[in-house]
Design an enzyme around this catalytic site. Sequence first.
Site, PDB file in Angstrom:
ATOM      1  N   GLU A 243      -4.477   3.027   6.586  1.00 47.01           N
ATOM      2  CA  GLU A 243      -4.289   2.877   5.134  1.00 47.01           C
ATOM      3  C   GLU A 243      -4.905   4.089   4.427  1.00 47.01           C
ATOM      4  O   GLU A 243      -4.454   4.502   3.366  1.00 47.01           O
ATOM      5  CB  GLU A 243      -4.984   1.577   4.667  1.00 47.01           C
TER       6      GLU A 243
ATOM      7  N   CYS B 224     -10.921  -0.468   3.633  1.00 46.77           N
ATOM      8  CA  CYS B 224     -10.171  -0.817   4.851  1.00 46.77           C
ATOM      9  C   CYS B 224      -9.521   0.419   5.442  1.00 46.77           C
ATOM     10  O   CYS B 224      -8.849   1.179   4.739  1.00 46.77           O
ATOM     11  CB  CYS B 224      -9.104  -1.863   4.528  1.00 46.77           C
TER      12      CYS B 224
ATOM     13  N   ARG C 114       0.827  -1.219   0.000  1.00 46.90           N
ATOM     14  CA  ARG C 114       0.000   0.000   0.000  1.00 46.90           C
ATOM     15  C   ARG C 114       0.858   1.266   0.000  1.00 46.90           C
ATOM     16  O   ARG C 114       0.538   2.267   0.641  1.00 46.90           O
ATOM     17  CB  ARG C 114      -0.959   0.028   1.205  1.00 46.90           C
TER      18      ARG C 114
HETATM   19  C1  FAD Z   1     -15.995  -0.583  -0.582  1.00 44.79           C
HETATM   20  C2  FAD Z   1     -14.518  -0.339  -0.793  1.00 44.79           C
HETATM   21  C3  FAD Z   1     -13.695  -1.416  -1.049  1.00 44.79           C
HETATM   22  C4  FAD Z   1     -12.321  -1.229  -1.247  1.00 44.79           C
HETATM   23  N1  FAD Z   1     -11.518  -2.300  -1.510  1.00 44.79           N
HETATM   24  C5  FAD Z   1     -10.191  -2.115  -1.708  1.00 44.79           C
HETATM   25  C6  FAD Z   1      -9.333  -3.229  -2.009  1.00 44.79           C
HETATM   26  O1  FAD Z   1      -9.767  -4.374  -2.123  1.00 44.79           O
HETATM   27  N2  FAD Z   1      -8.001  -2.983  -2.169  1.00 44.79           N
HETATM   28  C7  FAD Z   1      -7.473  -1.738  -2.056  1.00 44.79           C
HETATM   29  O2  FAD Z   1      -6.262  -1.583  -2.216  1.00 44.79           O
HETATM   30  N3  FAD Z   1      -8.262  -0.674  -1.793  1.00 44.79           N
HETATM   31  C8  FAD Z   1      -9.594  -0.825  -1.623  1.00 44.79           C
HETATM   32  N4  FAD Z   1     -10.395   0.252  -1.344  1.00 44.79           N
HETATM   33  C9  FAD Z   1      -9.779   1.595  -1.211  1.00 44.79           C
HETATM   34  C10 FAD Z   1      -9.769   2.377  -2.545  1.00 44.79           C
HETATM   35  O3  FAD Z   1     -10.755   1.898  -3.415  1.00 44.79           O
HETATM   36  C11 FAD Z   1      -8.426   2.290  -3.245  1.00 44.79           C
HETATM   37  O4  FAD Z   1      -7.411   2.724  -2.386  1.00 44.79           O
HETATM   38  C12 FAD Z   1      -8.438   3.127  -4.524  1.00 44.79           C
HETATM   39  O5  FAD Z   1      -7.403   2.716  -5.355  1.00 44.79           O
HETATM   40  C13 FAD Z   1      -8.375   4.619  -4.284  1.00 44.79           C
HETATM   41  O6  FAD Z   1      -8.558   5.279  -5.521  1.00 44.79           O
HETATM   42  P1  FAD Z   1      -9.274   6.690  -5.597  1.00 44.79           P
HETATM   43  O7  FAD Z   1      -9.196   7.180  -6.984  1.00 44.79           O
HETATM   44  O8  FAD Z   1     -10.640   6.620  -5.002  1.00 44.79           O
HETATM   45  O9  FAD Z   1      -8.334   7.551  -4.651  1.00 44.79           O
HETATM   46  P2  FAD Z   1      -8.770   8.794  -3.774  1.00 44.79           P
HETATM   47  O10 FAD Z   1      -9.460   8.318  -2.545  1.00 44.79           O
HETATM   48  O11 FAD Z   1      -9.455   9.811  -4.581  1.00 44.79           O
HETATM   49  O12 FAD Z   1      -7.338   9.336  -3.361  1.00 44.79           O
HETATM   50  C14 FAD Z   1      -6.487   8.600  -2.522  1.00 44.79           C
HETATM   51  C15 FAD Z   1      -5.141   9.319  -2.456  1.00 44.79           C
HETATM   52  O13 FAD Z   1      -4.556   9.321  -3.749  1.00 44.79           O
HETATM   53  C16 FAD Z   1      -4.339  10.646  -4.196  1.00 44.79           C
HETATM   54  N5  FAD Z   1      -4.570  10.686  -5.648  1.00 44.79           N
HETATM   55  C17 FAD Z   1      -5.711  10.459  -6.330  1.00 44.79           C
HETATM   56  N6  FAD Z   1      -5.493  10.554  -7.658  1.00 44.79           N
HETATM   57  C18 FAD Z   1      -4.182  10.845  -7.808  1.00 44.79           C
HETATM   58  C19 FAD Z   1      -3.336  11.080  -8.934  1.00 44.79           C
HETATM   59  N7  FAD Z   1      -3.773  11.047 -10.186  1.00 44.79           N
HETATM   60  N8  FAD Z   1      -2.028  11.366  -8.702  1.00 44.79           N
HETATM   61  C20 FAD Z   1      -1.545  11.406  -7.431  1.00 44.79           C
HETATM   62  N9  FAD Z   1      -2.298  11.214  -6.334  1.00 44.79           N
HETATM   63  C21 FAD Z   1      -3.595  10.932  -6.519  1.00 44.79           C
HETATM   64  C22 FAD Z   1      -5.290  11.506  -3.398  1.00 44.79           C
HETATM   65  O14 FAD Z   1      -4.843  12.839  -3.291  1.00 44.79           O
HETATM   66  C23 FAD Z   1      -5.291  10.786  -2.065  1.00 44.79           C
HETATM   67  O15 FAD Z   1      -4.187  11.155  -1.298  1.00 44.79           O
HETATM   68  C24 FAD Z   1     -11.775   0.087  -1.168  1.00 44.79           C
HETATM   69  C25 FAD Z   1     -12.631   1.184  -0.937  1.00 44.79           C
HETATM   70  C26 FAD Z   1     -13.990   0.967  -0.759  1.00 44.79           C
HETATM   71  C27 FAD Z   1     -14.881   2.152  -0.522  1.00 44.79           C
END
Ligand code: FAD
EC number: 1.3.1.98
Length: 321
Positions: free
Chosen positions: A316, A220, A170
């Site tokens: 996380e 998580c 992560r």
């Molecule tokens: C129901 C549920 C299930 C999930 N299951 C998993 C799983 O199985 N495995 C897992 O790893 N995660 C899981 N997650 C967490 C999440 O989905 C992942 O971490 C996902 O990849 C985050 O992507 P996001 O675009 O929503 O990031 P965001 O929440 O929008 O951003 C997260 C971080 O990344 C930064 N960021 C976003 N875009 C960029 C970019 N282009 N460049 C640089 N920084 C950026 C943001 O500023 C922030 O700091 C889950 C979440 C939910 C709600």
Amino acid sequence: MNDQLYTMLRTFGKVRLSEPLSKHTTFKIGGPADYFLVVEDSSKRIDLLKWLDSEAVDYVMLGGGSNMLVRDEGYRGVAIVTKDETYDIKGTTVQTGAGVVTVKLANETVKAGLTGFEWGVGVPGTIGGAVRGNAGAMGREMKDSVKEVEAYIDGDVVRLSNQECGFGYRHSIFKENKGVILRVWLELEKGDAKAGMAQALGVLQFRNKTQPKGFASTGCIFKNVDFESSKTQLLTHFDEQDEKIQQFLRVGKISAGWLVEQAGLKGEKQGKAQVSEVHGNFIVNLGGAAAIDVLTLIEKIKTAVYNTFDIELEEEIQVVG
Ligand SMILES: Cc1cc2nc3c(=O)[nH]c(=O)nc-3n(C[C@H](O)[C@H](O)[C@H](O)COP(=O)(O)OP(=O)(O)OC[C@H]3O[C@@H](n4cnc5c(N)ncnc54)[C@H](O)[C@@H]3O)c2cc1C
């Protein structure tokens, strides 16, 4: 409002003032961002980032908002959504904009008869967020498929190899250098579309069984714990031959959700936030939860797990604001 900032931001995209970030996070929690900017024309991104840096304006990238908790006070800067949703699959190489939705891209790779990214069908958010956090599931992670990443770092656009991304559990180098991920190249393998679809369906069924349904959450909350460095503490409470302990030994990680459950906090409530009854590593928003409820619950959990096992849980999720 800073008129000059507002006027300048409008040259890069659509700007909203005091936009509640609860509308843009899967947790449905979070106060307002002073400026909320949607950049439709991805060719303007670099100029925007350079300008913000030159003016020392704080900004945060928003993907799907599925890995963050925004504080109730909101964010005093510019929250940026970029709409780069283009992708291209050629042979076994997938080129994708950072704004592409992970679930969609994973589905497309399966349909194209590629294998290696089926697990992505269950991960909310965008590819940018997934690469930054080295998202993973079902024993795989982004690190296994990323070939190269184009990113804006310290005023320059650079192309980094997988190794240069510094992936860990992560973790990636982008968490340290605050780089903005622009484009990503994934390298997958030739597979069979039908088998891939069956595998993807299996991933979704597994998640349906093991994760809370019907409540807003941010996935998580805590990272799983490295087995080797915490096994001594664990083995003062459990027998090494215990099936669960053997499972942790095999994967090299102790499930944080299991630790929360063992510490007796499943179902614990604070305001409208609750540790999920289904999965100890999820906090769910029962409706109208405040960030302070979640933060209080997080501290309660960390204290209980520490007091019970002498193990420190680490978040996380990203706390914004
Ligand atoms: C129901 C549920 C299930 C999930 N299951 C998993 C799983 O199985 N495995 C897992 O790893 N995660 C899981 N997650 C967490 C999440 O989905 C992942 O971490 C996902 O990849 C985050 O992507 P996001 O675009 O929503 O990031 P965001 O929440 O929008 O951003 C997260 C971080 O990344 C930064 N960021 C976003 N875009 C960029 C970019 N282009 N460049 C640089 N920084 C950026 C943001 O500023 C922030 O700091 C889950 C979440 C939910 C709600």
